[in-house]
Design an enzyme around this catalytic site. Sequence first.
Site, PDB file in Angstrom:
ATOM      1  CE  LYS A  79      -3.850  -2.435   2.151  1.00  0.00           C
ATOM      2  NZ  LYS A  79      -4.790  -2.627   3.257  1.00  0.00           N
ATOM      3  CD  GLN A 107      -3.561  -4.305   6.385  1.00  0.00           C
ATOM      4  OE1 GLN A 107      -3.729  -3.225   5.851  1.00  0.00           O
ATOM      5  NE2 GLN A 107      -3.911  -5.434   5.790  1.00  0.00           N
ATOM      6  CG  ASP A 124      -9.713   0.060   5.578  1.00  0.00           C
ATOM      7  OD1 ASP A 124      -9.525  -0.498   4.484  1.00  0.00           O
ATOM      8  OD2 ASP A 124      -8.997  -0.109   6.577  1.00  0.00           O
TER       9      ASP A 124
HETATM   10  N1  L34 Z   1      -7.890  -2.292   7.448  1.00  0.00           N
HETATM   11  N2  L34 Z   1      -7.278  -4.433   6.878  1.00  0.00           N
HETATM   12  C1  L34 Z   1      -7.752  -3.237   6.519  1.00  0.00           C
HETATM   13  N3  L34 Z   1      -8.105  -2.954   5.251  1.00  0.00           N
HETATM   14  C2  L34 Z   1      -7.985  -3.897   4.278  1.00  0.00           C
HETATM   15  O1  L34 Z   1      -8.388  -3.632   3.038  1.00  0.00           O
HETATM   16  C3  L34 Z   1      -7.445  -5.139   4.610  1.00  0.00           C
HETATM   17  N4  L34 Z   1      -7.212  -6.123   3.677  1.00  0.00           N
HETATM   18  C4  L34 Z   1      -7.472  -7.507   4.042  1.00  0.00           C
HETATM   19  C5  L34 Z   1      -6.729  -7.783   5.363  1.00  0.00           C
HETATM   20  N5  L34 Z   1      -6.770  -6.672   6.290  1.00  0.00           N
HETATM   21  C6  L34 Z   1      -7.141  -5.411   5.943  1.00  0.00           C
HETATM   22  C7  L34 Z   1      -6.217  -6.091   2.775  1.00  0.00           C
HETATM   23  O2  L34 Z   1      -5.590  -5.075   2.514  1.00  0.00           O
HETATM   24  C8  L34 Z   1      -6.881  -8.262   2.877  1.00  0.00           C
HETATM   25  N6  L34 Z   1      -6.042  -7.291   2.193  1.00  0.00           N
HETATM   26  C9  L34 Z   1      -5.198  -7.604   1.115  1.00  0.00           C
HETATM   27  C10 L34 Z   1      -4.523  -6.621   0.400  1.00  0.00           C
HETATM   28  C11 L34 Z   1      -3.689  -6.937  -0.650  1.00  0.00           C
HETATM   29  C12 L34 Z   1      -3.500  -8.230  -1.025  1.00  0.00           C
HETATM   30  C13 L34 Z   1      -4.168  -9.233  -0.346  1.00  0.00           C
HETATM   31  C14 L34 Z   1      -5.003  -8.925   0.724  1.00  0.00           C
HETATM   32  C15 L34 Z   1      -2.576  -8.533  -2.152  1.00  0.00           C
HETATM   33  O3  L34 Z   1      -2.000  -7.640  -2.718  1.00  0.00           O
HETATM   34  N7  L34 Z   1      -2.400  -9.806  -2.511  1.00  0.00           N
HETATM   35  C16 L34 Z   1      -1.495 -10.175  -3.567  1.00  0.00           C
HETATM   36  C17 L34 Z   1      -0.453 -11.118  -3.045  1.00  0.00           C
HETATM   37  C18 L34 Z   1       0.396 -10.467  -2.014  1.00  0.00           C
HETATM   38  C19 L34 Z   1       1.420 -11.394  -1.372  1.00  0.00           C
HETATM   39  O4  L34 Z   1       2.295 -11.846  -2.099  1.00  0.00           O
HETATM   40  O5  L34 Z   1       1.323 -11.622  -0.176  1.00  0.00           O
HETATM   41  C20 L34 Z   1      -2.313 -10.826  -4.673  1.00  0.00           C
HETATM   42  O6  L34 Z   1      -1.871 -10.787  -5.811  1.00  0.00           O
HETATM   43  O7  L34 Z   1      -3.362 -11.384  -4.353  1.00  0.00           O
END
Ligand code: L34
Length: 295
Positions: free
Chosen positions: A54, A98, A121
């Site tokens: 982020k 987060q 959020d």
């Molecule tokens: N406050 N907490 C708050 N806001 C959110 O919107 C989130 N979320 C969830 C967990 N907690 C939170 C996220 O940001 C889930 N989440 C999130 C964000 C990004 C990715 C996955 C979950 C993401 O970029 N995933 C990548 C892989 C990343 C890796 O390698 O670990 C993908 O391509 O899916």
Amino acid sequence: MAAKIISGTQIAKQIREELRAEVAEMKDKQGVIPGLVTILVGENPASISYVTAKQRIARDLAFHSFQDNQPADISEADLLALIEKYNHDPAFHGILIQLPLPKHIDEGKVIYAVNPAKDVDGFHPVNVGKMVVGEPCFLPCTPHGIMEMLIRSEVETSGAEAVIVGRSNIVGKPIANLLLQKREGGNATVTLCHTRTRDMAFHTKRADILIVAAGRPRVITADMVKDGVVVIDVGVNRIGKTPEGKAILCGDVDFDAIKEKASAITPVPGGVGPMTITMLMKNTVQAAKQISGLA
Ligand code: L34
């Protein structure tokens, strides 16, 4: 027939290019720079990876951005005071804490503590309530991202049977609401399944659009879906490590088998995850505009 792969990575990139132009114009014309603070409590590896991404994207879009790391044993009172400080700091238009938080901290109290005008959020009950009645508000990033993916991939939602697996406040409940609204990407007939659903496959087999946010690896198998379904896989499960120590990820659906049956499917990684991050940026630009009187 093999499914079309809906690339969150590509759609997210396109939205970020739109945002980049918008941010440049705000800066040039009004001198407004969107500000985003992300607060991380403790050292959950997944959370570290998400907030780092982020911050990287926020900086890439020339936001004013700050990563505020707090120890896992920060008291609830101190965390609430920190949020209050950012509520009053004009340099930040968006505040993100987060999740999940350590057990000794009441998540509800933390969510209520954020000024709804800076709640990028979309978790504060003021924004949740506005969303449910269809008023302009900050939409939670993951459901917001899913809507953008459906719209930009030209998936017909109107009149479609949309089946959602998972009833969380972050994904299941809000996406159910958005899909049933009279709006672009809405007008679906919505079924919301959860851990107490009696016959999961009965419901998932009826889906024209299947959205899975169960948080368990590959719980949806090919025999549970019909031909031509559009599948949005919200799961990001860490199922192991490569010899180099990199996390191995998989979604909540059996991608390899289901892609042979579906008409379209999102991959993991590279599906919903990158969209979640990008919609946070979109919400932050919106917050900056509203707080600065530009929207
Ligand atoms: N406050 N907490 C708050 N806001 C959110 O919107 C989130 N979320 C969830 C967990 N907690 C939170 C996220 O940001 C889930 N989440 C999130 C964000 C990004 C990715 C996955 C979950 C993401 O970029 N995933 C990548 C892989 C990343 C890796 O390698 O670990 C993908 O391509 O899916």
